[in-house]
Design a protein around this motif. Structure first.
Motif, PDB file in Angstrom:
ATOM      1  N   ARG A 223      -4.426  -1.642   0.696  1.00  0.00           N
ATOM      2  CA  ARG A 223      -3.094  -1.112   1.017  1.00  0.00           C
ATOM      3  C   ARG A 223      -2.568  -0.136  -0.022  1.00  0.00           C
ATOM      4  O   ARG A 223      -1.804   0.762   0.308  1.00  0.00           O
ATOM      5  N   HIS A 224      -2.961  -0.289  -1.276  1.00  0.00           N
ATOM      6  CA  HIS A 224      -2.451   0.607  -2.316  1.00  0.00           C
ATOM      7  C   HIS A 224      -3.027   2.017  -2.181  1.00  0.00           C
ATOM      8  O   HIS A 224      -2.490   2.971  -2.751  1.00  0.00           O
ATOM      9  N   ARG A 225      -4.103   2.170  -1.412  1.00  0.00           N
ATOM     10  CA  ARG A 225      -4.693   3.512  -1.204  1.00  0.00           C
ATOM     11  C   ARG A 225      -4.737   3.878   0.286  1.00  0.00           C
ATOM     12  O   ARG A 225      -5.605   4.596   0.745  1.00  0.00           O
ATOM     13  N   PHE A 226      -3.746   3.385   1.003  1.00  0.00           N
ATOM     14  CA  PHE A 226      -3.583   3.713   2.417  1.00  0.00           C
ATOM     15  C   PHE A 226      -2.267   4.457   2.604  1.00  0.00           C
ATOM     16  O   PHE A 226      -1.233   4.084   2.034  1.00  0.00           O
TER      17      PHE A 226
ATOM     18  N   LEU B 236       3.083  13.847   4.547  1.00  0.00           N
ATOM     19  CA  LEU B 236       2.499  12.694   3.863  1.00  0.00           C
ATOM     20  C   LEU B 236       3.509  11.555   3.890  1.00  0.00           C
ATOM     21  O   LEU B 236       4.685  11.748   3.552  1.00  0.00           O
ATOM     22  N   ILE B 237       3.033  10.379   4.290  1.00  0.00           N
ATOM     23  CA  ILE B 237       3.940   9.235   4.429  1.00  0.00           C
ATOM     24  C   ILE B 237       3.335   8.041   3.692  1.00  0.00           C
ATOM     25  O   ILE B 237       2.263   7.550   4.056  1.00  0.00           O
TER      26      ILE B 237
ATOM     27  N   THR C  11       1.738   1.772  -1.157  1.00  0.00           N
ATOM     28  CA  THR C  11       0.914   2.915  -1.545  1.00  0.00           C
ATOM     29  C   THR C  11       1.209   3.327  -2.981  1.00  0.00           C
ATOM     30  O   THR C  11       2.366   3.530  -3.359  1.00  0.00           O
ATOM     31  N   GLU C  12       0.155   3.450  -3.791  1.00  0.00           N
ATOM     32  CA  GLU C  12       0.341   3.923  -5.158  1.00  0.00           C
ATOM     33  C   GLU C  12       0.749   5.388  -5.133  1.00  0.00           C
ATOM     34  O   GLU C  12       0.171   6.191  -4.398  1.00  0.00           O
ATOM     35  N   LEU C  13       1.723   5.747  -5.954  1.00  0.00           N
ATOM     36  CA  LEU C  13       2.174   7.131  -6.029  1.00  0.00           C
ATOM     37  C   LEU C  13       1.028   8.065  -6.410  1.00  0.00           C
ATOM     38  O   LEU C  13       0.917   9.184  -5.892  1.00  0.00           O
ATOM     39  N   ALA C  14       0.153   7.616  -7.294  1.00  0.00           N
ATOM     40  CA  ALA C  14      -0.970   8.447  -7.736  1.00  0.00           C
ATOM     41  C   ALA C  14      -1.893   8.797  -6.571  1.00  0.00           C
ATOM     42  O   ALA C  14      -2.487   9.876  -6.546  1.00  0.00           O
TER      43      ALA C  14
ATOM     44  N   LEU D 298      -3.954  13.065  -3.047  1.00  0.00           N
ATOM     45  CA  LEU D 298      -4.168  13.578  -1.698  1.00  0.00           C
ATOM     46  C   LEU D 298      -3.435  14.901  -1.511  1.00  0.00           C
ATOM     47  O   LEU D 298      -3.968  15.847  -0.928  1.00  0.00           O
ATOM     48  N   GLU D 299      -2.213  14.987  -2.034  1.00  0.00           N
ATOM     49  CA  GLU D 299      -1.461  16.233  -1.909  1.00  0.00           C
ATOM     50  C   GLU D 299      -2.169  17.380  -2.633  1.00  0.00           C
ATOM     51  O   GLU D 299      -2.222  18.506  -2.137  1.00  0.00           O
ATOM     52  N   ALA D 300      -2.713  17.118  -3.811  1.00  0.00           N
ATOM     53  CA  ALA D 300      -3.423  18.163  -4.551  1.00  0.00           C
ATOM     54  C   ALA D 300      -4.613  18.677  -3.758  1.00  0.00           C
ATOM     55  O   ALA D 300      -4.864  19.891  -3.683  1.00  0.00           O
ATOM     56  N   PHE D 301      -5.356  17.773  -3.137  1.00  0.00           N
ATOM     57  CA  PHE D 301      -6.518  18.173  -2.326  1.00  0.00           C
ATOM     58  C   PHE D 301      -6.086  18.975  -1.105  1.00  0.00           C
ATOM     59  O   PHE D 301      -6.646  20.036  -0.811  1.00  0.00           O
ATOM     60  N   LEU D 302      -5.080  18.471  -0.402  1.00  0.00           N
ATOM     61  CA  LEU D 302      -4.633  19.147   0.809  1.00  0.00           C
ATOM     62  C   LEU D 302      -4.046  20.521   0.495  1.00  0.00           C
ATOM     63  O   LEU D 302      -4.228  21.483   1.247  1.00  0.00           O
ATOM     64  N   THR D 303      -3.365  20.636  -0.637  1.00  0.00           N
ATOM     65  CA  THR D 303      -2.683  21.883  -0.985  1.00  0.00           C
ATOM     66  C   THR D 303      -3.662  22.969  -1.390  1.00  0.00           C
ATOM     67  O   THR D 303      -3.666  24.072  -0.824  1.00  0.00           O
TER      68      THR D 303
END
Length: 802
Positions: free
Chosen positions: A139-142, A159-160, A165-168, A173-178
């Motif tokens: 769950r922390h990485r979902f 992103l939700i 979910t861990e903030l990290a 994920l945001e860095a990859f998507l961006t």
């Protein structure tokens, strides 16, 4: 924190969205595995295989080049779950059924790597409810990740996170998507349909109801709600056809099912016209009929009263069209509201409904107003979001109009605007967007931008009206500026050692002023800086030569005067190529004709994925005259030198046909295959990172000890190749594939690129080919058919076939 490297991604579900997400991953050179259920016949991965094959035929193309389909690995849940162990990211993209998704999580969870992120692509299901079905250790990485369709072209990803979910994880994920996939990420709250679809679907529902009230047809509504309002030119109902009426109705149903206590709930009901069309199986573009249907060359629209299709094409009344052209939103909205014209009243009512809903729902669905406005811009193709328009029109004035309409029963719904609209910081400062941040209704503060490390690559990140963000048109230190070009540096962002050249002309057309400015930029860079970057804040890169500027020269001095100007243009291109500092073209959007020639003569190119590059001069009856054909002749010789067993003609034909048929790449990846970009050129997926990447490229080339290439000499194909190409063109002309003038243009292009009537294999230099190119260009200016094409293009903006 250690790097999060995404080497391989699994996409679960080979439907329309899943397959296109996989396609965009391989566009970005990310290894992708596409899973689906085992097929009952043939290969057990047959469903995924079929989906991959279909990607090659789709339009708009999800793949940057059809050959990239080979890099998607098909898989099925029976035989291939072990492949998940090597995946750093797993994106589930199956149908919007909670029970199906939870069953799939149970199946794949034992095979996920300990570091892998599991993300669900959903347009509106509760991420928290889905997380409850994920085993505790995961769950922390979902989290939720909502791509917009089509994934290659639509910038928005929501992103939700869940409470676990861990903030990290979301940061990674945001860095990859961006950066890797080129997306603009917005962190949404876990509410039904999140931000963009919540506001966007409300807009569709309101549009249907207001159109019925004012008795407007679907084609008129689309004309009113498209480009005239700064939205996608397809308007409302044509957009619904493109998305799919069943898909739109599904998102509506999410609101119906999950927002039963919402005071707006009665208005979430699926409109009768949607239900009627879906009941007929008319789901839009994918079934050939929806609100519109093509009948031969005619486009028909659905008439709800008749229950059948009738001719379409009705437009907005001229009086309303004139109102929508007014300079400011304040003037437009006031005139619309005061007008007695039903179309004007419709547009005002629709804008009012959207303002009212966005304000009432802000605290519920988003952290701040900036997220709402950017979601609508990047998810629905709007130029401006609802809060931006409202604020620019005059916050207090518009708020009063909305309140009056609600009190007098003219609004769709009676819910009052929130108190913060009229009292407190927003009212006092005249809007939700301020230099210190955008209004967070939930927190009661102006929330500043939360900048992730990845955002530092965006020297000019997307801004909202009222934020007073730095504008690339005025930022930095101006070294030189006139009506054609601006030469500047960006010391305020620590970049004061590279000259940036920004073309200012309309559609960045290249005329004498632009050329003079580029030459000045090279001189400045060679004297005091590390390099020169050609970049403009907005697309296109350049649509080519300024025909309007060329006409007076031709009228006063004839072909001889044009030849002198053309020689200056060629010399400028070579000056860029052989400059003593690296020159980098930062390409995005169209780079056509002279724009293509400008890019290919720079030392290096950094191109956005959505770059459409080609030599298109035959459309105006000319041939490339600024070194484009010279480049093709040289590159063909260089490519043949690397494969000496092949004939030079095998490489040359690619460039001859590209120029002769005005081929334009459909992506930067395809431009590499066509030869306009080299393998050494960089492709950037996020348009906002283009300037950063180009400056870094120029600096690194300089720091590595840049020296310009030696003056090129190369083998020419000569008269034999010229005759072979001419014979092929004869067949195309006689077969009706090209016109007589197209044949003449193609033959001329071949003569220039083959080096003229010389022995095959003769050594030539760039000056030799450029002389042929220049003289052929000038000779065509006096050709009647060319003059017809030039005048036709200048008068209508469309090519003339003659």
């Amino acid at each position: 924190m250690s790097n999060f490297m995404v080497r391989k991604v699994a996409v679960l579900g080979a439907g329309v969205m899943g397959a296109q997400i996989a396609a965009h991953l391989v566009n970005a050179k990310v290894e992708a595995v596409l899973f689906d259920l085992p097929a009952k016949e043939g290969s057990k991965s047959g469903i995924a295989i079929k989906a991959i094959e279909s990607l090659k035929k789709m339009n708009p193309a999800p793949l940057g080049h059809p050959s990239l389909a080979a890099f998607i690995r098909p898989a099925n849940y029976d035989d291939d779950l072990e492949l998940l162990r090597d995946c750093d990211l797993v994106i589930e993209a199956i149908a919007e059924r909670l029970d199906w998704k939870l069953d799939l999580y149970r199946k794949v969870s034992p095979f996920l790597a300990e570091h892998a992120i599991l993300a669900t692509n959903t347009s509106g299901l509760s991420i928290g409810s889905l997380a409850e079905g994920v085993e505790a250790s995961l769950r922390h990485r979902f989290c939720g990740v909502h791509f917009f369709n089509p994934p290659r072209y639509m910038p928005l990803v929501e992103l939700i996170a869940t409470r676990d979910t861990e903030l990290a994880v979301v940061d990674r994920l945001e860095a990859f998507l961006t950066s890797t996939l080129g997306k603009h990420c917005i962190r949404a709250k876990d509410t039904p349909n999140f931000i963009a679809n919540r506001i966007g679907i409300w807009g569709i529902l309101a549009t249907v109801r207001e159109a019925e009230r004012f008795e407007l047809s679907f084609d008129v509504v689309d004309d009113l709600t498209g480009a005239r309002l700064g939205r996608a030119k397809s308007g409302t109902f044509r957009t619904a056809d493109i998305v799919g009426l069943d898909t739109v109705a599904h998102v509506m149903k999410t609101m119906q099912d999950q927002l039963k206590d919402d005071p707006f709930h009665p208005l979430y009901e699926t409109p009768a016209v949607f239900a009627a069309l879906i009941g007929k199986g008319a789901l839009g573009q994918k079934t050939g009929a929806g609100f519109y249907r093509k009948d031969g060359k005619a486009i028909l629209r659905f008439d709800a009263a008749k229950g059948d299709y009738v001719p379409s094409g009705a437009k907005a009344d001229e009086t309303v069209a004139r109102i929508l052209k007014k300079k400011t939103w304040g003037e437009r909205l006031q005139l619309l509201r005061e007008s007695k014209n039903p179309q004007a009243q419709f547009v005002w009512s629709l804008m009012r409904d959207n303002f009212q809903y966005a304000a009432i729902k802000l605290a519920e669905i988003a952290d701040n107003a900036r997220d709402v406005d950017l979601a609508m811009r990047f998810g629905f193709g709007a130029n401006e979001g609802p809060f931006e328009i409202w604020q620019q029109a005059g916050w207090a004035q518009v708020a009063g109009w909305i309140r009056d309409d609600i009190e007098q029963g003219r609004a769709l719904f009676t819910a009052p605007l929130p108190d913060w609209v009229f009292e407190g910081p927003v009212a006092e400062r005249g809007g939700v967007h301020q230099p210190q941040g955008s209004w967070s209704a939930a927190r009661g503060v102006f929330a500043p931008r939360v900048e992730q490390p990845v955002h530092r690559r965006q020297l000019f990140s997307p801004a909202v009206a009222g934020e007073n963000a730095s504008s690339p048109a005025t930022a930095g230190d101006t070294l030189f500026e006139d009506d054609s070009i601006r030469l500047w540096t960006l010391g305020e962002r620590g970049v004061d050692d590279v000259v940036i050249a920004s073309i200012k002309t309309k559609v960045h057309a290249i005329g004498p002023g632009v050329i003079a400015g580029l030459l000045k930029g090279v001189e400045m860079a060679e004297r005091d800086y590390k390099g020169l970057v050609v970049w403009s804040p907005d697309d296109p890169f350049s649509v080519g030569a300024d025909l309007q500027a060329m006409l007076p020269v031709f009228m006063s001095g004839g072909a001889k005067a044009i030849e002198a100007e053309e020689k200056k243009l060629q010399e400028a291109m070579l000056r860029l190529r052989y400059a003593q500092v690296p020159t980098v073209a930062a390409v995005s959007g169209m780079a056509l004709g002279g724009g293509c020639e400008l890019a290919i003569h720079c030392a290096r190119r950094v191109a956005a994925l959505e770059s459409y590059i080609g030599l298109v001069e035959v459309g105006v009856g000319l041939i490339p005259g600024a070194g484009g054909l010279t480049y093709g002749a040289r590159r063909a010789a260089e490519e043949q030198a690397a494969a000496p067993d092949a004939a030079l003609l095998d490489f040359l034909k690619k460039y001859v046909m590209a120029a002769g048929t005005a081929q334009v790449s459909r992506s930067a990846i395809e431009a590499q295959a066509m030869g306009w970009l080299l393998e050494s050129d960089q492709i950037v997926f996020n348009r906002s990172e283009l300037l950063y990447a180009a400056i870094r490229e120029a600096k690194s080339m300089s720091d590595a000890g840049w020296r310009p290439p030696r003056k090129a000499t190369f083998r020419a194909a000569g008269r034999d190749a010229m005759a072979t190409i001419a014979a092929q063109l004869v067949n195309m002309r006689d077969g009706g594939l090209i016109s007589a003038h197209d044949f003449h243009l193609g033959k001329t292009i071949a003569e220039v690129m083959c080096g003229g009537d010389i022995e095959p294999g003769s050594m030539v230099d760039e000056e030799w080919i450029m002389t042929l190119e220049r003289k052929a260009f000038v000779s065509l200016l006096t050709h009647p058919k060319t003059q017809e094409r030039i005048m036709g293009m200048m008068q209508t903006g469309k090519p003339v076939r003659n």
